[in-house]
Scaffold this active site. Structure first.
Site, PDB file in Angstrom:
ATOM      1  N   GLU A  34      -1.028  -9.207  -0.480  1.00 42.27           N
ATOM      2  CA  GLU A  34      -2.458  -9.378  -0.175  1.00 42.27           C
ATOM      3  C   GLU A  34      -3.287  -9.414  -1.467  1.00 42.27           C
ATOM      4  OE1 GLU A  34      -2.220  -6.147   2.732  1.00 42.27           O
ATOM      5  OE2 GLU A  34      -3.218  -7.453   4.170  1.00 42.27           O
ATOM      6  N   GLU A  87       4.399  -5.236   7.383  1.00 42.52           N
ATOM      7  CA  GLU A  87       3.673  -4.166   8.082  1.00 42.52           C
ATOM      8  C   GLU A  87       4.137  -3.912   9.506  1.00 42.52           C
ATOM      9  OE1 GLU A  87       2.280  -6.320   6.021  1.00 42.52           O
ATOM     10  OE2 GLU A  87       0.803  -5.301   4.766  1.00 42.52           O
ATOM     11  N   ALA A  91       0.875  -1.172   0.000  1.00 45.29           N
ATOM     12  CA  ALA A  91       0.000   0.000   0.000  1.00 45.29           C
ATOM     13  C   ALA A  91       0.913   1.224   0.000  1.00 45.29           C
ATOM     14  CB  ALA A  91      -0.874  -0.004   1.244  1.00 45.29           C
ATOM     15  N   GLY A 102       0.342  -4.928   0.898  1.00 42.74           N
ATOM     16  CA  GLY A 102      -0.843  -4.944   0.031  1.00 42.74           C
ATOM     17  C   GLY A 102      -0.607  -5.657  -1.292  1.00 42.74           C
TER      18      GLY A 102
HETATM   19  N1  COA Z   1       4.627   3.033  -0.655  1.00 51.89           N
HETATM   20  C1  COA Z   1       5.027   4.190  -1.214  1.00 51.89           C
HETATM   21  N2  COA Z   1       6.116   4.296  -1.986  1.00 51.89           N
HETATM   22  C2  COA Z   1       6.855   3.179  -2.166  1.00 51.89           C
HETATM   23  C3  COA Z   1       6.496   1.938  -1.583  1.00 51.89           C
HETATM   24  C4  COA Z   1       5.325   1.907  -0.804  1.00 51.89           C
HETATM   25  N3  COA Z   1       4.898   0.765  -0.244  1.00 51.89           N
HETATM   26  N4  COA Z   1       7.434   1.020  -1.921  1.00 51.89           N
HETATM   27  C5  COA Z   1       8.335   1.666  -2.688  1.00 51.89           C
HETATM   28  N5  COA Z   1       7.996   2.968  -2.841  1.00 51.89           N
HETATM   29  C6  COA Z   1       8.700   4.013  -3.593  1.00 51.89           C
HETATM   30  C7  COA Z   1       9.931   4.521  -2.836  1.00 51.89           C
HETATM   31  O1  COA Z   1       9.546   5.495  -1.893  1.00 51.89           O
HETATM   32  C8  COA Z   1      10.737   5.085  -3.973  1.00 51.89           C
HETATM   33  O2  COA Z   1      10.191   6.324  -4.363  1.00 51.89           O
HETATM   34  P1  COA Z   1      11.138   7.598  -4.641  1.00 51.89           P
HETATM   35  O3  COA Z   1      12.037   7.156  -5.770  1.00 51.89           O
HETATM   36  O4  COA Z   1      10.201   8.681  -5.024  1.00 51.89           O
HETATM   37  O5  COA Z   1      11.888   7.822  -3.383  1.00 51.89           O
HETATM   38  C9  COA Z   1      10.467   4.107  -5.118  1.00 51.89           C
HETATM   39  O6  COA Z   1       9.232   3.466  -4.787  1.00 51.89           O
HETATM   40  C10 COA Z   1      11.531   3.049  -5.292  1.00 51.89           C
HETATM   41  O7  COA Z   1      11.686   2.363  -4.052  1.00 51.89           O
HETATM   42  P2  COA Z   1      13.107   2.170  -3.308  1.00 51.89           P
HETATM   43  O8  COA Z   1      12.834   1.953  -1.850  1.00 51.89           O
HETATM   44  O9  COA Z   1      14.039   3.265  -3.691  1.00 51.89           O
HETATM   45  O10 COA Z   1      13.613   0.828  -3.987  1.00 51.89           O
HETATM   46  P3  COA Z   1      14.645  -0.232  -3.371  1.00 51.89           P
HETATM   47  O11 COA Z   1      15.013  -1.152  -4.471  1.00 51.89           O
HETATM   48  O12 COA Z   1      15.754   0.448  -2.629  1.00 51.89           O
HETATM   49  O13 COA Z   1      13.803  -1.061  -2.268  1.00 51.89           O
HETATM   50  C11 COA Z   1      11.859  -2.213  -1.409  1.00 51.89           C
HETATM   51  C12 COA Z   1      12.718  -1.868  -2.653  1.00 51.89           C
HETATM   52  C13 COA Z   1      10.608  -2.931  -1.921  1.00 51.89           C
HETATM   53  C14 COA Z   1      12.647  -3.133  -0.479  1.00 51.89           C
HETATM   54  C15 COA Z   1      11.468  -0.911  -0.680  1.00 51.89           C
HETATM   55  O14 COA Z   1      10.921   0.004  -1.637  1.00 51.89           O
HETATM   56  C16 COA Z   1      10.459  -1.075   0.426  1.00 51.89           C
HETATM   57  O15 COA Z   1      10.805  -1.569   1.484  1.00 51.89           O
HETATM   58  N6  COA Z   1       9.191  -0.665   0.196  1.00 51.89           N
HETATM   59  C17 COA Z   1       8.161  -0.677   1.189  1.00 51.89           C
HETATM   60  C18 COA Z   1       7.652  -2.075   1.409  1.00 51.89           C
HETATM   61  C19 COA Z   1       6.588  -2.104   2.472  1.00 51.89           C
HETATM   62  O16 COA Z   1       6.857  -1.889   3.637  1.00 51.89           O
HETATM   63  N7  COA Z   1       5.355  -2.405   2.055  1.00 51.89           N
HETATM   64  C20 COA Z   1       4.259  -2.549   2.952  1.00 51.89           C
HETATM   65  C21 COA Z   1       3.467  -1.309   3.016  1.00 51.89           C
HETATM   66  S1  COA Z   1       2.128  -1.483   4.169  1.00 51.89           S
END
Ligand code: COA
Length: 260
Positions: free
Chosen positions: A115, A135, A66, A112
């Site tokens: 999910e 989460e 999400a 999400g």
């Molecule tokens: N919500 C909002 N933005 C998200 C996102 C999320 N769940 N997951 C990734 N993004 C965005 C990042 O903020 C980034 O945006 P920016 O370039 O404007 O800063 C872009 O997507 C790329 O993500 P980034 O984190 O730079 O990539 P990465 O390869 O370093 O890491 C992940 C990949 C998936 C490990 C990391 O993005 C992450 O941990 N995301 C969140 C996962 C999460 O907790 N999901 C559950 C949400 S309830």
């Protein structure tokens, strides 16, 4: 219909819906959830669509969760509303769709994203996929059905571990857990999903809808899956698809189902 955050394409009776926010790793903001609702509803109502494939654009993510930026300052009641509306609009909606939905998990499926994949009727993944429910690392719990569907798919102990550690598993571990049914290379993922969809679409879409309802009933509170099966089984006998399927068999020809 023009969408901003997703793509939807119908080909050979298969509608492929692609979440298309690769710069945000296809994170599910509200606009995307609304568009997905519309696209799934439209595909389900479309007689030509026999199977729906849901996937993410790019080579990195199915859906990275999400959109955290949208709910970071939410109150208790806003949080509850977010989960309730999301479940109704997308996650439960997909799980109860009468058209089969295959999730083709092409990279990160987190929060999400996992999910959504779990709401689909079954999942396949590419070998670069990583899945998890992170989460609790954000101080929240899965709110789009994850605490219920993950234990249903992998068992309570494995689900508890995945949720508590906020860890990720790779595609092969997901295969071993039964979370996904098949693992392919990234290049082969969509062709393989289409191959499975082609096998499904030869069968009666009316009977498949009845089967989805009967299987789901076994996982619903207050419903008796065996009774639901008896009802759905009986209903099939009144359908044109049943007439065609049985006649075709007796006449030693291929069935041409009228369908939904
Ligand atoms: N919500 C909002 N933005 C998200 C996102 C999320 N769940 N997951 C990734 N993004 C965005 C990042 O903020 C980034 O945006 P920016 O370039 O404007 O800063 C872009 O997507 C790329 O993500 P980034 O984190 O730079 O990539 P990465 O390869 O370093 O890491 C992940 C990949 C998936 C490990 C990391 O993005 C992450 O941990 N995301 C969140 C996962 C999460 O907790 N999901 C559950 C949400 S309830």
């Amino acid at each position: 219909m023009a969408y901003e955050n997703i793509l939807s394409a119908l080909e050979n009776n298969i509608t492929t819906i692609t979440i298309n926010r690769p710069s945000k790793l296809n994170a599910l903001n509200q606009a995307t959830i609304n568009e997905l609702h519309k696209a799934f509803k439209k595909a389900d109502e479309d007689k030509k669509t026999k199977v729906i494939i849901i996937t993410g654009s790019g080579e990195k993510a199915f859906v990275a969760g999400a959109d955290i930026s949208e709910f970071a300052d939410f109150s208790v009641s806003q949080g509850e509303k977010l989960a309730a509306e999301g479940q109704a609009k997308l996650f439960d909606f997909v799980a109860h769709l009468s058209t089969p939905v295959i999730a083709a998990v092409n990279g990160f499926a987190l929060g999400g994203g996992l999910e959504l994949a779990m709401a689909a009727h079954f999942r396949i993944a590419s070998d670069n996929a990583k899945m998890g429910l992170p989460e609790v690392s954000l101080g929240v719990i899965p709110g789009y059905g994850g605490t219920q569907r993950l234990p249903q798919l992998v068992g309570k102990g494995r689900a508890m571990e995945l949720i508590m550690t906020a860890g990720m598993i790779d595609a092969n571990q997901a295969l071993q857990y039964g979370l996904v049914n098949h693992v392919t290379t990234l290049e082969e993922l969509l062709p393989f999903a289409e191959k499975l969809a082609s096998k499904i679409k030869r069968n009666s879409s009316v009977a498949i809808a009845a089967a989805i309802e009967a299987v789901n009933a076994g996982f619903e509170d207050g419903e008796n899956g065996f009774e639901a099966e008896i009802t759905q089984f009986g209903k099939c006998f009144g359908t044109a698809d049943f007439q065609e399927g049985t006649q075709a068999f007796l006449q030693k020809r291929k069935a041409d189902f009228p369908g939904k």
